[in-house]
Design a protein around this motif. Structure first.
Motif, short mmCIF file in Angstrom:
data_model
loop_
_atom_site.label_atom_id
_atom_site.label_comp_id
_atom_site.label_asym_id
_atom_site.label_seq_id
_atom_site.Cartn_x
_atom_site.Cartn_y
_atom_site.Cartn_z
N SER A 78 0.76 -1.22 -0.03
CA SER A 78 0.07 -0.05 -0.09
C SER A 78 0.91 1.23 0.12
O SER A 78 0.44 2.46 -0.48
CB SER A 78 -1.04 0.14 1.28
N ARG A 201 -9.30 5.48 -1.87
CA ARG A 201 -8.36 4.43 -2.40
C ARG A 201 -8.37 4.72 -3.90
O ARG A 201 -7.28 4.34 -4.64
CB ARG A 201 -8.86 3.22 -1.86
N ALA A 343 -5.97 -1.39 4.37
CA ALA A 343 -5.90 -0.86 3.05
C ALA A 343 -6.05 -2.16 2.13
O ALA A 343 -5.38 -3.03 2.18
CB ALA A 343 -4.43 -0.26 3.14
N GLN A 345 -6.21 -3.09 -2.04
CA GLN A 345 -5.66 -3.01 -3.44
C GLN A 345 -6.53 -3.54 -4.29
O GLN A 345 -7.13 -4.68 -4.13
CB GLN A 345 -4.25 -3.27 -3.47
#
Length: 410
Positions: A78, A201, A343, A345
């Motif tokens: 991240s 994000r 987090a 992805q």
């Protein structure tokens, strides 16, 4: 439109032909000319570990360097702390740091020089990267070019296509605002509409004190449809970066900047962030020999572990790297029941997460198998799992229980 398509096809054919004829990519070098190719050492083979390669790109005077990534496959993280590619306008103004498999949008230098640096550590590797660089005229407009250096006492900047239509997918724009010494910079957003996400994000605007991307000097990260509060710099430089991924787009934004005296203070300056406020959560444990001497047994019920965990998901382990006594695992997410502060992805429809298993044998996970993970997120958004957390082999019958817990209050 037909002419643009024809030019694109000719460029693709030229790049393909040049790729077939080119010699193998080496570690760094000086590249000059109207256009060319740059790639990681040994591309398309696996790049070597423990390397630091620097490429210096130069196009003719009076032109700007444009770098377009065609392929990216580096260890995913991240914060891109392990294997990464840094791109600089000139030699010092960093336009971005990239890793994983998501392609950044075209990067435009503010002059005729650009530096590309790739760093790899001792562990996970991939096929690296491949990019095309070319020379552009300084004031060329359109979907492909945005960003630049702003030095006038006041002015405006906005997303590509504003206000006629939505900004395009896969774009990275960096505006470097430079005021005279002893002055600061104020930025105000007039209109703002960027793909909404609780943690910004995907598409987002980030603002940094100084001339480069530096998380330690980040002022804020913004998305959604509410204009951020006015931003004031600490010194005479700001970097504003806009990034859109390869999926949803929106109207975009228009912002105005003004140079101010250092003692300038607006009537009110609310807290500037569109990310969620920090939540109180248990501080994850760190690896220690005594921690990993505990007996590895499951504790508590599915419900009590669900409620005490910051994140809950099912996923398949796709890779694992041993770091000391811990294991850093990359997990492809099957179902997400509780996101918390972790987090995530995303590349296309595939979502993944990095999880640090503090004691690599407790719980013991194996690559290629699927598990239910319940754990905490550390300050960087990485999942952390200790012996006290619940991890178990994933079974389809768990889905009904987890879906029930997801809709209940703890």
């Amino acid at each position: 439109m037909g002419t643009q398509l024809w030019i694109l096809l000719v460029l693709c054919e030229a790049v393909w032909t040049q790729t077939l004829r080119r010699p193998p990519f080496t570690c760094g070098g000086n590249l000059t000319g109207e256009s060319g190719l740059v790639g990681s050492q040994g591309y398309p083979g696996v790049y070597p570990p423990n390397t630091r390669c620097v490429w210096r790109l130069t196009v003719p005077e009076g032109r700007l360097v444009v770098l377009s990534f065609r392929f990216m496959d580096l260890e995913s993280d991240s914060l891109c702390r392990y294997d990464y590619v840094d791109v600089y306008s000139g030699h010092a103004h960093r336009l971005g740091r990239f890793c994983g498999t998501s392609l950044p949008g075209p990067l435009v230098a503010t002059g005729n020089k650009m530096t590309v640096k790739m760093v790899s550590d001792a562990n996970t590797a991939g096929s690296g990267f491949f990019a095309v660089y070319s020379a552009a005229h300084p004031h060329q407009r359109g979907e492909q070019y945005c960003g630049g250096r702003l030095e006038k006492p006041s002015g405006s900047f906005y997303t590509p296509n504003w206000p006629e239509k939505d900004y395009p997918a896969g774009v990275t724009c960096s505006w470097h605002i430079l005021a005279p010494k002893h002055q600061i910079i104020e930025v105000r957003f007039e209109k703002f509409d960027v793909e909404r996400d609780n943690y910004c994000r995907y598409d987002h605007v980030s603002i940094f004190n100084g001339p480069e991307i530096n998380d330690a000097r980040k002022i804020g990260k913004f998305c959604g449809d509410s204009p951020p509060a006015p931003v004031l710099s600490e010194g005479n430089q700001l970097l504003v970066q806009f990034l859109s991924d390869l999926s949803l787009t929106a109207d975009g934004f228009i912002a105005h900047y003004t140079f101010r005296p250092k003692k300038y203070l607006p009537p009110t300056l609310p807290s500037i962030t569109t990310t969620p406020p920090a939540t109180t959560r248990p501080i994850p444990l760190k690896y220690s020999a005594s921690l990993c001497q505990q007996k590895c047994t499951k504790r508590g019920s599915l419900q009590t572990n669900y409620c005490s965990s910051n994140f809950v998901l099912t996923g398949s382990v796709i890779s694992g790297v041993v770091r000391g006594g811990s294991l850093l695992a990359t997990v492809s997410i099957l179902s997400l029941y509780k996101e918390g502060d972790v987090a995530i992805q995303q590349a296309g429809k595939t979502m993944s997460i990095k999880i640090t298993i503090l004691c690599r044998k407790c719980p013991l996970v194996r690559r290629g198998l699927s598990y239910l993970f319940m754990g905490q997120a550390d300050e960087n958004g990485r999942g952390t799992i200790g012996p006290q957390h619940l991890v178990m082999a994933f079974k389809s019958r768990n889905q009904k229980d987890l879906s029930f817990l997801k809709n209940q209050r703890c």
